[in-house]
Design a protein around this motif. Sequence first.
Motif, PDB file in Angstrom:
ATOM      1  N   LEU A  56     120.557  61.910  76.744  1.00  0.00           N
ATOM      2  CA  LEU A  56     118.819  62.232  76.663  1.00  0.00           C
ATOM      3  C   LEU A  56     118.654  63.377  75.781  1.00  0.00           C
ATOM      4  O   LEU A  56     117.885  64.462  76.338  1.00  0.00           O
ATOM      5  CB  LEU A  56     118.159  62.256  78.171  1.00  0.00           C
ATOM      6  CG  LEU A  56     116.633  61.793  77.911  1.00  0.00           C
ATOM      7  CD1 LEU A  56     116.339  60.309  77.390  1.00  0.00           C
ATOM      8  CD2 LEU A  56     115.986  61.748  79.277  1.00  0.00           C
ATOM      9  N   THR A  57     119.143  63.700  74.571  1.00  0.00           N
ATOM     10  CA  THR A  57     119.184  64.640  73.898  1.00  0.00           C
ATOM     11  C   THR A  57     118.402  64.209  72.582  1.00  0.00           C
ATOM     12  O   THR A  57     118.250  63.094  72.378  1.00  0.00           O
ATOM     13  CB  THR A  57     120.371  65.400  73.490  1.00  0.00           C
ATOM     14  OG1 THR A  57     121.311  64.415  72.863  1.00  0.00           O
ATOM     15  CG2 THR A  57     121.090  65.980  74.808  1.00  0.00           C
ATOM     16  N   TYR A  58     117.681  65.067  71.903  1.00  0.00           N
ATOM     17  CA  TYR A  58     117.115  64.646  70.761  1.00  0.00           C
ATOM     18  C   TYR A  58     117.982  63.975  69.771  1.00  0.00           C
ATOM     19  O   TYR A  58     117.597  63.171  69.057  1.00  0.00           O
ATOM     20  CB  TYR A  58     116.434  66.136  70.189  1.00  0.00           C
ATOM     21  CG  TYR A  58     115.850  65.576  68.507  1.00  0.00           C
ATOM     22  CD1 TYR A  58     114.578  65.181  68.446  1.00  0.00           C
ATOM     23  CD2 TYR A  58     116.436  66.057  67.481  1.00  0.00           C
ATOM     24  CE1 TYR A  58     114.146  64.476  67.138  1.00  0.00           C
ATOM     25  CE2 TYR A  58     116.051  65.624  66.080  1.00  0.00           C
ATOM     26  CZ  TYR A  58     114.700  65.261  65.991  1.00  0.00           C
ATOM     27  OH  TYR A  58     114.278  64.878  64.834  1.00  0.00           O
ATOM     28  N   GLY A  59     119.300  64.873  69.408  1.00  0.00           N
ATOM     29  CA  GLY A  59     120.214  64.199  68.449  1.00  0.00           C
ATOM     30  C   GLY A  59     120.509  62.917  68.908  1.00  0.00           C
ATOM     31  O   GLY A  59     120.646  61.984  67.900  1.00  0.00           O
ATOM     32  N   ASN A  60     120.648  62.413  70.098  1.00  0.00           N
ATOM     33  CA  ASN A  60     121.418  61.199  70.449  1.00  0.00           C
ATOM     34  C   ASN A  60     120.130  60.275  70.527  1.00  0.00           C
ATOM     35  O   ASN A  60     120.485  58.910  70.020  1.00  0.00           O
ATOM     36  CB  ASN A  60     121.815  61.299  71.908  1.00  0.00           C
ATOM     37  CG  ASN A  60     122.591  60.174  72.222  1.00  0.00           C
ATOM     38  OD1 ASN A  60     123.463  59.553  71.612  1.00  0.00           O
ATOM     39  ND2 ASN A  60     122.386  59.383  73.471  1.00  0.00           N
TER      40      ASN A  60
END
Length: 340
Positions: A56-60
Amino acid sequence: MTAPAPAPANTPTDTVVTPSRTLGQSVTLFIGKFGALIVLGLLVVVFTVISPQYFLTYGNIVQIFNQSALAAIIACGLTMVLAANQFDLSIGNVASLSGVLVAYLMINGFSIPLAILVALVTSVVIGVVNSLLVTRLGVNALVATLGVGSVAVGANYFISGGAAQPFGSVMPGFSEISVGTWFGIPRNVYYMVVVVVLLWLVLNRTDLGRNIQAVGGNAEAARLAGVGVGGVTGAAFVICSVCASVTGILLASVVGSGQPTGGDGYTLSAFAAAFLGTAVLREGQFHIVGTLVGVVTVSTGFNGLALAGVPSYVQFLFQGLVLIAAVSFSTVARKLSRSA
């Protein structure tokens, strides 16, 4: 002065009888309307727990949308045909043929715009052929599009000889169509948004879209109402084929070559997403927003499974189970909705 006449008692014809549903039917309808959103929410929770540092990260999240882009384009095109109550099994083969064709033409001296134009026109011809077989000759759509897809495979191997068509040394600029970002967002995500918005407008805000849905709901009733069923169905097949071609062209741009089987895998994922999308806010109906949610759900599953380090065969098991579950609930939900 006379007293007002008493209101007449309701006659049997004035009373609307609503059939009662069992608990199982109510649960099935609920899943049929919100099932995909529930699955998406569960996937997010599970994979966040399994991979708290990465999932749950922006990049993912951006990566999930990037992974969804090409599948969404071809799946939303397929949705137009499904909304008309037809099938198109040739979409993966059309995507592969388009990628190989555009690469082959550039290798042999065609400019980028001309190569893309030829690939798109070829997809229009394939869509027209599918339409004529289904609407004029009355061939079952599954058989007709399966046969046309096989012809596309033959043309694909005739052009490529079964080998990849790398164009990087002669036309490096073609990769810039898909590779790279605008404002930090992968370019394919923008293409996905454009196609989704356009198809949503066509299906929901134009006479063509309303006629497609009318034909899909009841072709005979639509015909009696003056809808040109053959033309409407044909338009849906052409739109579907063009979207498959766009996916194949963008895929070739990403990979750097035309792959003879590069787009074949999109057939199953597109059907899984479209049927999963029928369980989004509507009871068993095909619609563009639902298909987009379906694509994102499948991509989220793939992404989470990859981060969890599971073997690749699990992804195919996941996709197959999603398709089976989605088709099952979609079918049951539509029957219950029509009987309500």
